[in-house]
Design a protein around this motif. Structure first.
Motif, PDB file in Angstrom:
ATOM      1  N   ARG A 122       0.823  -1.212   0.000  1.00 22.34           N
ATOM      2  CA  ARG A 122       0.000   0.000   0.000  1.00 22.34           C
ATOM      3  C   ARG A 122       0.856   1.260   0.000  1.00 22.34           C
ATOM      4  O   ARG A 122       0.497   2.261  -0.636  1.00 22.34           O
ATOM      5  CB  ARG A 122      -0.967  -0.052   1.189  1.00 22.34           C
ATOM      6  CG  ARG A 122      -2.015  -1.118   0.969  1.00 22.34           C
ATOM      7  CD  ARG A 122      -2.976  -1.339   2.093  1.00 22.34           C
ATOM      8  NE  ARG A 122      -4.005  -2.274   1.644  1.00 22.34           N
ATOM      9  CZ  ARG A 122      -4.731  -3.037   2.446  1.00 22.34           C
ATOM     10  NH1 ARG A 122      -4.551  -2.974   3.760  1.00 22.34           N
ATOM     11  NH2 ARG A 122      -5.626  -3.865   1.953  1.00 22.34           N
ATOM     12  N   ALA A 123       1.978   1.212   0.701  1.00 23.20           N
ATOM     13  CA  ALA A 123       2.861   2.374   0.713  1.00 23.20           C
ATOM     14  C   ALA A 123       3.452   2.622  -0.672  1.00 23.20           C
ATOM     15  O   ALA A 123       3.544   3.776  -1.118  1.00 23.20           O
ATOM     16  CB  ALA A 123       3.976   2.174   1.736  1.00 23.20           C
ATOM     17  N   LEU A 124       3.848   1.570  -1.366  1.00 21.78           N
ATOM     18  CA  LEU A 124       4.408   1.723  -2.704  1.00 21.78           C
ATOM     19  C   LEU A 124       3.362   2.255  -3.682  1.00 21.78           C
ATOM     20  O   LEU A 124       3.634   3.171  -4.468  1.00 21.78           O
ATOM     21  CB  LEU A 124       4.961   0.380  -3.200  1.00 21.78           C
ATOM     22  CG  LEU A 124       6.260  -0.074  -2.551  1.00 21.78           C
ATOM     23  CD1 LEU A 124       6.493  -1.566  -2.792  1.00 21.78           C
ATOM     24  CD2 LEU A 124       7.441   0.723  -3.093  1.00 21.78           C
ATOM     25  N   LEU A 125       2.155   1.692  -3.633  1.00 20.83           N
ATOM     26  CA  LEU A 125       1.104   2.165  -4.527  1.00 20.83           C
ATOM     27  C   LEU A 125       0.710   3.603  -4.214  1.00 20.83           C
ATOM     28  O   LEU A 125       0.508   4.414  -5.121  1.00 20.83           O
ATOM     29  CB  LEU A 125      -0.113   1.242  -4.432  1.00 20.83           C
ATOM     30  CG  LEU A 125       0.088  -0.200  -4.924  1.00 20.83           C
ATOM     31  CD1 LEU A 125      -1.183  -1.018  -4.700  1.00 20.83           C
ATOM     32  CD2 LEU A 125       0.491  -0.251  -6.390  1.00 20.83           C
ATOM     33  N   ALA A 126       0.634   3.930  -2.933  1.00 15.78           N
ATOM     34  CA  ALA A 126       0.282   5.295  -2.547  1.00 15.78           C
ATOM     35  C   ALA A 126       1.342   6.299  -2.965  1.00 15.78           C
ATOM     36  O   ALA A 126       1.026   7.460  -3.264  1.00 15.78           O
ATOM     37  CB  ALA A 126       0.064   5.367  -1.033  1.00 15.78           C
ATOM     38  N   ALA A 127       2.604   5.855  -3.015  1.00 14.77           N
ATOM     39  CA  ALA A 127       3.686   6.741  -3.433  1.00 14.77           C
ATOM     40  C   ALA A 127       3.652   7.034  -4.925  1.00 14.77           C
ATOM     41  O   ALA A 127       4.346   7.934  -5.399  1.00 14.77           O
ATOM     42  CB  ALA A 127       5.036   6.126  -3.063  1.00 14.77           C
ATOM     43  N   GLY A 128       2.862   6.256  -5.670  1.00 16.48           N
ATOM     44  CA  GLY A 128       2.752   6.470  -7.106  1.00 16.48           C
ATOM     45  C   GLY A 128       3.349   5.374  -7.954  1.00 16.48           C
ATOM     46  O   GLY A 128       3.239   5.418  -9.186  1.00 16.48           O
ATOM     47  N   VAL A 129       4.016   4.382  -7.336  1.00 14.08           N
ATOM     48  CA  VAL A 129       4.591   3.282  -8.112  1.00 14.08           C
ATOM     49  C   VAL A 129       3.451   2.594  -8.868  1.00 14.08           C
ATOM     50  O   VAL A 129       2.471   2.156  -8.250  1.00 14.08           O
ATOM     51  CB  VAL A 129       5.329   2.287  -7.189  1.00 14.08           C
ATOM     52  CG1 VAL A 129       5.805   1.075  -7.991  1.00 14.08           C
ATOM     53  CG2 VAL A 129       6.504   2.986  -6.509  1.00 14.08           C
ATOM     54  N   PRO A 130       3.549   2.482 -10.195  1.00  9.27           N
ATOM     55  CA  PRO A 130       2.394   2.004 -10.963  1.00  9.27           C
ATOM     56  C   PRO A 130       2.041   0.542 -10.729  1.00  9.27           C
ATOM     57  O   PRO A 130       0.866   0.178 -10.732  1.00  9.27           O
ATOM     58  CB  PRO A 130       2.831   2.226 -12.421  1.00  9.27           C
ATOM     59  CG  PRO A 130       3.917   3.242 -12.359  1.00  9.27           C
ATOM     60  CD  PRO A 130       4.626   2.981 -11.060  1.00  9.27           C
ATOM     61  N   GLN A 131       3.072  -0.313 -10.551  1.00 12.14           N
ATOM     62  CA  GLN A 131       2.839  -1.749 -10.444  1.00 12.14           C
ATOM     63  C   GLN A 131       3.741  -2.323  -9.352  1.00 12.14           C
ATOM     64  O   GLN A 131       4.870  -1.864  -9.161  1.00 12.14           O
ATOM     65  CB  GLN A 131       3.168  -2.459 -11.758  1.00 12.14           C
ATOM     66  CG  GLN A 131       2.451  -1.940 -12.979  1.00 12.14           C
ATOM     67  CD  GLN A 131       2.879  -2.676 -14.232  1.00 12.14           C
ATOM     68  OE1 GLN A 131       2.941  -3.907 -14.265  1.00 12.14           O
ATOM     69  NE2 GLN A 131       3.196  -1.930 -15.277  1.00 12.14           N
ATOM     70  N   PRO A 183      -9.697  -5.275  -4.648  1.00 13.96           N
ATOM     71  CA  PRO A 183      -9.686  -5.426  -6.109  1.00 13.96           C
ATOM     72  C   PRO A 183      -8.901  -4.312  -6.810  1.00 13.96           C
ATOM     73  O   PRO A 183      -8.215  -4.565  -7.811  1.00 13.96           O
ATOM     74  CB  PRO A 183     -11.174  -5.392  -6.480  1.00 13.96           C
ATOM     75  CG  PRO A 183     -11.863  -5.919  -5.262  1.00 13.96           C
ATOM     76  CD  PRO A 183     -11.068  -5.385  -4.107  1.00 13.96           C
ATOM     77  N   GLU A 184      -8.997  -3.091  -6.304  1.00 11.62           N
ATOM     78  CA  GLU A 184      -8.254  -1.981  -6.909  1.00 11.62           C
ATOM     79  C   GLU A 184      -6.749  -2.195  -6.763  1.00 11.62           C
ATOM     80  O   GLU A 184      -5.973  -1.869  -7.675  1.00 11.62           O
ATOM     81  CB  GLU A 184      -8.671  -0.664  -6.256  1.00 11.62           C
ATOM     82  CG  GLU A 184     -10.107  -0.235  -6.522  1.00 11.62           C
ATOM     83  CD  GLU A 184     -11.132  -1.021  -5.715  1.00 11.62           C
ATOM     84  OE1 GLU A 184     -12.317  -1.009  -6.114  1.00 11.62           O
ATOM     85  OE2 GLU A 184     -10.750  -1.654  -4.697  1.00 11.62           O
ATOM     86  N   GLU A 185      -6.325  -2.720  -5.623  1.00 12.46           N
ATOM     87  CA  GLU A 185      -4.900  -3.008  -5.425  1.00 12.46           C
ATOM     88  C   GLU A 185      -4.451  -4.178  -6.287  1.00 12.46           C
ATOM     89  O   GLU A 185      -3.348  -4.158  -6.841  1.00 12.46           O
ATOM     90  CB  GLU A 185      -4.645  -3.275  -3.937  1.00 12.46           C
ATOM     91  CG  GLU A 185      -4.761  -2.017  -3.091  1.00 12.46           C
ATOM     92  CD  GLU A 185      -4.930  -2.282  -1.607  1.00 12.46           C
ATOM     93  OE1 GLU A 185      -4.754  -1.334  -0.821  1.00 12.46           O
ATOM     94  OE2 GLU A 185      -5.242  -3.442  -1.214  1.00 12.46           O
TER      95      GLU A 185
END
Length: 321
Positions: A46-55, A82-84
């Motif tokens: 979640r931290a990586l996705l929240a930071a903007g990392v696309p995948q 599902p979004e993650e």
């Protein structure tokens, strides 16, 4: 050059199509001596996705007795929304892996086999051709949960047991009719022995064979050319490049393979539009915290550079008082 602009020497339209996939939680953790709790791994996704990392690659269905740090991957998958899942991938090598991961919500499956039979036997206990025979069933299992499948070709450049990989063998697998229906092809420099000319030549030859699929480059920094190889891949048409925080990782079945190319180094080189200096600083901090937990040293050159004091370079970490 400002944040979000293309590094000199690479066409801006090439880089605009390139995304980072962070593989810390799978390839990055494989050789660590410590296993992260499931909750911590979910937090990192979640931290990586929240930071903007696309995948993000979030785990592996490999047997935990063979790859202990991957124990709990099913629980990680079950915790994601599902979004993650739409931005996540899980390593699989058999149709059964796909079904097990799909049962707990996964929709992104990286179906991996090694081009060299010696490494594929060491890794998954079968020949490359036998792995390809299972791909059709894996595609059916993924379709049943609305998922998508990448074909990942490990040892695409060299093998720790057989030496240099014949490019024609790689290209034959890319073009193999059994791979029809995959969404991307991943070409992996599993032991980090490729040089930029190798990467440019192989990806350039693979591009006309993709038939609409994306092209992903997975590199390791064993010989210090991870970023250079990723930039060569981007110039040759790769749509995604893989990296891990702090250059963690390696393959437990590939003697001599060291860590992945550092995500921090790739982001500093590629400067995607979503990345700001402040966001980069947050990722450097995230990596530092993780490496401290694991008792691992960072091999990221960009993280080391960011720690150098500067009042005028925005990518350097702010001075602390």
């Amino acid at each position: 050059m400002s944040a979000g602009t293309a590094p000199e020497g690479l066409a801006a339209d090439r880089l605009a199509a390139v995304e980072l996939r962070d593989v810390t939680l799978r390839d990055g953790l494989q050789l660590t001596g410590r296993t992260l709790p499931v909750a911590r791994r979910v937090d990192l996704v979640r931290a990586l996705l929240a930071a903007g990392v696309p995948q993000v690659e979030v785990g592996s269905m490999a047997r935990p007795d063979l790859v202990p740090p991957m124990a709990g991957s099913t629980e990680v998958l079950a915790a994601l929304t599902p979004e993650e899942h739409a931005r996540s991938w899980v390593w699989v090598a058999t149709p059964r892996h796909v079904r097990r991961a799909g049962d707990v919500g996964a929709t992104g499956f990286q179906y991996c086999l090694s081009v060299s039979d010696s490494h594929n036997r060491a890794n998954v206990g079968r020949t490359a051709d036998e792995s390809m025979d299972g791909l059709g069933e894996a595609l059916e299992a993924a379709a049943a949960v609305g998922g998508r499948v990448q074909l990942c070709l490990a040892t695409a450049f060299s093998c720790p047991f057989e030496g240099r990989t014949d490019p024609d063998r790689v290209l034959a697998l890319v073009a193999d009719a059994r791979a029809a229906g995959t969404c991307d092809v991943v070409l992996a420099d599993t032991i980090g022995q490729a040089v930029p000319a190798d990467v440019a030549a192989l990806l350039g030859a693979a591009l006309p064979l993709l038939d609409g699929r994306g092209l992903v480059f997975h590199g390791h920094d064993t010989w210090g050319l991870g970023v250079a190889n990723a930039l060569a891949a981007a110039a040759a048409g790769a749509t995604t490049v893989d990296g891990a925080l702090g250059a963690l990782g390696g393959c437990p079945f590939a003697p001599g393979a060291s860590g992945n190319t550092a995500s921090e180094d790739l982001l500093f080189a590629l400067r995607p539009g979503w990345l700001t200096p402040a966001g980069f600083h947050d990722l450097v901090g995230l990596a530092g915290d993780l490496l401290g937990e694991l008792g691992e040293a960072s091999r990221s050159r960009a993280a080391r550079g960011a720690a150098s004091p500067s009042d005028v370079f925005p990518w350097a970490l702010p001075r602390t008082t």
